[in-house]
Design a protein around this motif. Structure first.
Motif, PDB file in Angstrom:
ATOM      1  N   TYR A 159      50.912 169.522  63.560  1.00  0.00           N
ATOM      2  CA  TYR A 159      49.763 168.595  63.009  1.00  0.00           C
ATOM      3  C   TYR A 159      48.678 169.064  62.376  1.00  0.00           C
ATOM      4  O   TYR A 159      47.632 168.513  62.544  1.00  0.00           O
ATOM      5  N   LEU A 207      52.522 157.988  61.183  1.00  0.00           N
ATOM      6  CA  LEU A 207      53.113 159.153  61.741  1.00  0.00           C
ATOM      7  C   LEU A 207      54.518 159.237  61.685  1.00  0.00           C
ATOM      8  O   LEU A 207      55.096 160.210  61.525  1.00  0.00           O
ATOM      9  N   THR A 229      55.497 165.416  71.849  1.00  0.00           N
ATOM     10  CA  THR A 229      55.229 164.612  70.610  1.00  0.00           C
ATOM     11  C   THR A 229      54.383 163.295  70.760  1.00  0.00           C
ATOM     12  O   THR A 229      53.382 163.112  70.040  1.00  0.00           O
ATOM     13  N   GLU A 256      50.657 154.052  63.823  1.00  0.00           N
ATOM     14  CA  GLU A 256      52.264 154.267  64.078  1.00  0.00           C
ATOM     15  C   GLU A 256      53.194 154.516  63.106  1.00  0.00           C
ATOM     16  O   GLU A 256      53.935 155.455  63.064  1.00  0.00           O
ATOM     17  N   LYS A 276      50.728 162.118  69.295  1.00  0.00           N
ATOM     18  CA  LYS A 276      50.504 161.019  68.460  1.00  0.00           C
ATOM     19  C   LYS A 276      49.648 159.942  68.897  1.00  0.00           C
ATOM     20  O   LYS A 276      48.757 159.574  68.596  1.00  0.00           O
TER      21      LYS A 276
END
Length: 228
Positions: free
Chosen positions: A16, A83, A58, A80, A62
């Protein structure tokens, strides 16, 4: 368990990178997710620890992005989707050995191609862009140069009005390419991903479209000059 899987957590955090948050903060969030995974893991459930830990870490990352990572915050569902689309595209690229098309990403997630396009449209909104950022790689024109600070930009109104019907006459895919490049400010590579062609093909298509538009505008001006 935490020490044994420390490298796993930081490697997930590094996926990320370059999305507007500090690497150190991402690593801390990932390690928090690892600690939570260790506390909640039940070996009697049958699955291995990695199968439990990776989605837990993860998920923490997020959630952190949803709460802290957007310069301009889109609706939660769109966040959402964004991602999920990025993650799916990276996985498919490894499996296919090429950049996946929007249709392939949509199929893998059970979304529509339109949903994928909207998700990609908000991807990159993690960081506010500087007004002094160059629009092109040559660094000549900046974003602030395009905002019409001088009255001379009014001279371009005639060109805009001339251009409007010419754009309507383009094929639907050609209009999409123009919009993605000059309205949504996508790169040629991003446009290629959206429409399922290579960056080189996008470059050729753009060059052809712009050449035809320039010629059409020039012809219109010549007709006006001859009539006057």
């Amino acid at each position: 368990m935490v020490l044994d899987h420390f490298a796993l957590a930081t490697s997930i955090a590094h996926r990320y990178d370059h999305r507007g948050l500090e690497r150190q903060d991402l690593e801390q969030v990932a390690l928090l997710g690892l600690v939570q995974a260790v506390r909640r893991y039940d070996p009697e459930q049958g699955s291995g620890f990695l199968a439990f830990a990776v989605p837990t870490i993860t998920g923490e990352l997020k959630r952190h992005f949803r709460d802290h990572g957007w310069a301009v915050r889109p609706p939660r569902q769109l966040q959402e989707h964004c991602l999920a689309v990025r993650s799916s595209a990276e996985r498919l690229a490894q499996e296919l050995g090429r950049d996946p098309t929007a249709a392939e990403v949509a199929a893998s997630l059970g979304l529509s191609v339109r949903d994928v396009g909207q998700a990609r449209g908000v991807d990159g909104q993690y960081v506010a862009r500087s007004m002094d950022a160059p629009l092109d790689h040559d660094g000549g024109t900046t974003l602030s140069d395009t905002l019409g600070e001088t009255a001379t930009d009014l001279d371009r109104v005639d060109d805009f009005e001339t251009l409007r019907p010419l754009l309507r006459n383009l094929k639907s895919r050609e209009r999409l390419i123009v919009r993605l490049r000059f309205v949504d400010n996508l790169t040629q590579r991003q446009i290629g991903q959206r429409i399922g062609v290579s960056q080189m093909q996008v470059s050729r298509l753009l060059s052809d479209i712009l050449l035809r538009l320039r010629r059409a505008i020039a012809a219109k001006h010549d007709d006006i000059s001859a009539a006057s």
